[in-house]
Design a protein around this motif. Structure first.
Motif, short mmCIF file in Angstrom:
data_model
loop_
_atom_site.label_atom_id
_atom_site.label_comp_id
_atom_site.label_asym_id
_atom_site.label_seq_id
_atom_site.Cartn_x
_atom_site.Cartn_y
_atom_site.Cartn_z
N UNK A 96 0.80 -1.23 0.00
CA UNK A 96 0.00 0.00 0.00
C UNK A 96 0.84 1.28 0.00
N UNK A 97 2.13 1.16 0.19
CA UNK A 97 2.95 2.38 0.31
C UNK A 97 3.16 3.05 -1.04
N UNK A 98 3.16 4.37 -1.00
CA UNK A 98 3.28 5.19 -2.20
C UNK A 98 4.76 5.50 -2.47
N UNK A 99 5.18 5.32 -3.72
CA UNK A 99 6.59 5.51 -4.03
C UNK A 99 7.04 6.96 -3.89
N UNK A 100 6.16 7.89 -4.13
CA UNK A 100 6.55 9.29 -3.94
C UNK A 100 6.91 9.57 -2.48
#
Length: 773
Positions: A331-335
């Motif tokens: 679920x983690x966002x790469x930005x």
């Protein structure tokens, strides 16, 4: 105005001719060139003495010269011919000595005579041992044991540490903070929750069979230089070494073994195959990125019917919490990951590919992980990474927290702990016929808070330089003078000794390298290295002064003067023969110290049993636990003008001991009041190399914390991060700024603002404000 440091580029590798020159210099400086050369041949040998510097593992088959540059400095520092006699104190008031630098104070030499502070003359005056013991015992008995701190640095032997904690508990206190509270208490909190042991699982031989080595937040060059030998051997075998550090540390880049003539000519070995300069505090985010990539690669393998990437059998049999952790990573966002880590996704992908290609991976970490607000979560994240592919409890793999001082880990093993659940109190009660206090004592931060509130009235220190090592110096030093009793057991003069309480004693002790002659003959002591192996150590040189007592003798003297006689405790017998102390340790910890006396000089030491090495998990659920981080990210502050300060050690120091005011690897000569900055940040702030600035802590609690006249040095450090030297920068660290869960001061990430100093010649008065850049 402080004298400016000289700044030059230093391109040489770690080790090599620079190291040899530094060793020769320190031996000459301490006037022990011939003696020191002979004694160094016995360092870290099974028939010699264990290094008084770092706690890195000692091999069963040592090299001819089994010491590093910093180990040689520590040896020369202890065996110096220079002495601090009563005549020295007769010539110098404490008010004068307080103006000296840390280096100048310790450079005076070894303490020789017990001293008592005289307020009328502001000087230390000589006192006899018996009189000192009698008066200290009387003062301790006037104080509430709950108000007394019994502190230990990381050097005291297992024998002295066991006696010290027994004395304190029989006196009635549980206040046993030690130097681990300021460094690896984060490890001791994190690892038991996830793998069931408070220490690392890696042993020295694992480096011989590992496929891959990861580093997080450690300067091996100066803090554990002998570790460079197994790293170099691994690199020469083609083992990838992947490093995450805000600064590029020389030893993790290139190393020349000074014992190898070919390397001295050829130029040594590349150590790290991949080196990533994470943002200060960005390790956890980088690890999340790597774990996300590993889990997504496994997801693709499942869909395509290819072999799994994760170790499914290990995870199913030995772990709990994988599904929750995997869902979190997906679920983690790469930005956000890139912003928090300071790294591009491509860097984390390269590290992940290296990790996935290896069968056995060692993960090392240091205080760059533990000294953060989110240090406990980051240590757990390292465990998560290892668990994904079964890299704990198998040959060539495991977690390796790199401890600092030479016996800081061992002291905890034999009872130096403020947490009573970690101490076998029932066994102590059975063996010695007393009821030990069952309340939890004060950690280092707790002790500081108690001193500031006036609740701590007595402080007995077995080594160390407490006031210089702790945060909040501007508040701590004035509060320290209100202590009723300060007792400092030490080998050399340091800053803490210059801030007396109402009653203050300075008690000089033998060093580990000195021959400790007692009634039964020359004594040996023991300590535990950072791989949980126990080693014996024998002194090699005659004591520097005739009136010195050993640490066990001083502890026994204090105990006899303070406590009522107890037929079950033979203080005199223990001092006469330290093997009897080791028998007592074995009776108290039979599973950890079986056949202690018979095994203490085994080559390479004998390993304490650790269940996690055998994939036995002494956790509440009997499993190794994946954990979802609560606060693993530490994104850059959005506020204008805020920097993250990390404190660090120089090449010429070990902890608070300053051997020289130079830092060879960073090109600094003749000064320690510098601040390292990214050149782009300097340009934005209108600064040039050599300008001086003031750092002011951004805390918002009404306490002013600042450090002025810091010389700006352009350096390869991530944007909006700055670095300065420990312990000088401790004045900037709020006492409440510590790792959540462990209370380790968060010295690696302190929010500060930077102001350009106004040259004194244009100041109208000393209270004129500084101008912000």
């Amino acid at each position: 105005m402080r004298q400016k440091a000289k700044v030059e580029t230093y391109d040489a590798p770690a080790g090599g001719w620079g190291s040899l020159n530094a060793v020769a210099h320190i031996l000459t400086q301490e006037e022990v060139a011939i003696l020191g050369s002979e004694i160094l041949l016995k360092q870290n040998k099974s028939d010699g003495y264990m290094c008084v510097s770092c706690s890195w593992a000692k091999p069963a088959k040592p090299r001819p010269f089994e010491f590093c540059e910093n180990g040689a400095k520590a040896t020369a520092w202890e065996i110096t011919r220079k002495t601090v006699t009563p005549e020295f104190f007769a010539q110098h008031r404490l008010a004068e000595l307080q103006t000296w630098s840390d280096h100048q104070l310790e450079e005076q030499g070894r303490l020789t005579t017990p001293m008592r502070y005289d307020r009328a003359s502001d000087k230390y005056l000589p006192v006899g041992w018996d009189e000192a013991f009698r008066e200290i015992g009387a003062e301790l008995n006037r104080l509430d044991p709950r108000s007394v701190i019994m502190y230990t640095s990381g050097r005291a032997s297992l024998e002295a540490s066991y006696m010290y904690q027994l004395f304190g508990r029989m006196y009635g206190t549980s206040n046993f903070p030690d130097s681990s509270n300021m460094c690896h208490e984060t490890t001791s909190v994190a690892l038991p929750e996830v793998i069931g042991v408070p220490v690392g699982t890696v042993q020295l031989e694992d480096f011989e069979t590992t496929d891959c080595v990861f580093f997080f937040g450690h300067n091996t060059t100066t803090n554990a230089p002998r570790m460079l030998h197994p790293l170099q051997e691994a690199a020469q075998r083609g083992v990838p070494i992947v490093t995450f550090n805000p600064l590029r540390e020389r030893g993790l880049e290139r190393f020349v073994n000074p014992q190898n003539p070919v390397q001295m000519i050829a130029g040594g070995t590349r150590i790290s195959s991949q080196y990533y300069q994470v943002r200060v505090g960005g390790d956890a985010a980088a690890i999340i990125g790597i774990c996300k990539l590993v889990i997504e690669a496994d997801d693709r393998a499942v869909k395509s019917g290819e072999p799994r990437v994760i170790d499914v059998d290990f995870i199913t049999q030995h772990t709990s919490g994988f599904d929750e952790f995997a869902a979190f990573c997906r679920a983690q966002d790469w930005n956000e990951i890139e912003r928090a880590s300071g790294l591009p996704q491509s860097a984390m992908l390269a590290a992940a590919n290296t990790y996935m290609a290896a069968n056995a991976v060692i993960a090392n970490y240091g205080m760059g992980v533990t000294q953060h607000r989110h240090g406990v979560e980051t240590a757990k994240m390292i465990v998560n990474l290892l668990l994904l592919r079964g890299n704990i409890g198998k040959r060539g793999a495991g977690i390796s927290p790199i401890r600092g001082h030479s016996n800081v880990q061992g002291q905890r093993t034999v009872g130096i702990s403020e947490k009573t659940k970690l101490v076998p109190l029932d066994k102590l009660a059975e063996l010695y016929g007393f009821e030990p206090p069952r309340w939890d004592g004060l950690s280092t931060v707790d002790a500081c808070e108690g001193i500031l509130k006036g609740e701590v009235r007595g402080f007995v220190s077995l080594g160390g330089n407490f006031l210089r090592a702790v945060p909040e110096r501007s508040l701590m030093e004035p509060a320290w003078s209100h202590l009723r009793l300060s007792v400092q057991i030490a080998t050399k003069l340091n800053r803490t000794h210059l801030v007396p309480g109402e009653i203050t004693y300075l008690l000089p002790c033998l060093g580990r390298i000195e021959i400790d002659q007692q009634a039964s003959g020359a004594q040996a002591v023991s300590m535990e290295d950072s791989t949980a192996c126990i080693h014996g150590s024998r002194g090699q040189r005659r004591p520097v002064a005739e009136h010195l007592l050993s640490e066990p003798a001083i502890i026994a003297g204090l105990a006899k003067a303070t406590l009522k006689p107890n037929p079950d405790v033979g203080w005199d017998a223990w001092v006469a023969d330290y093997s009897k102390v080791r028998d007592a340790i074995e009776r108290t910890y039979p599973d950890q110290f079986k056949d202690f006396n018979a095994r203490m000089f085994e080559p390479g030491g004998f390993a304490r049993p650790l269940a996690a090495r055998e994939r036995k998990w002494k956790t509440p659920n009997g499993k190794a636990n994946f954990t979802v981080p609560k606060a693993a990210f530490a994104p850059p502050r959005e506020s204008d003008g805020i920097y993250e300060l990390m404190t660090m050690r120089a090449d010429g120091q070990f902890n608070t001991t300053i051997y020289t005011e130079d830092d060879r690897f960073r090109g600094i000569t003749g000064g320690r009041y510098v601040v390292f900055m990214n050149p782009a940040d300097m340009e934005d702030d209108g600064l040039k190399s050599g300008d001086t600035v003031t750092l002011v802590t951004e805390a918002g609690d009404g306490v002013e914390r600042s450090l002025s006249e810091l010389q700006v040095v352009p350096y390869g450090i991530p944007r909006r991060s700055v670095a300065g030297y420990y312990p000088e920068c401790n004045v900037l660290i709020p006492l409440w700024h510590y790792a959540e869960g462990s209370k380790v001061p968060a010295a690696k990430s302190v929010p500060v603002r930077l102001f350009k100093d106004i040259p004194p010649e244009i100041l109208d008065d000393e209270d004129a404000p500084i101008s912000a850049t």
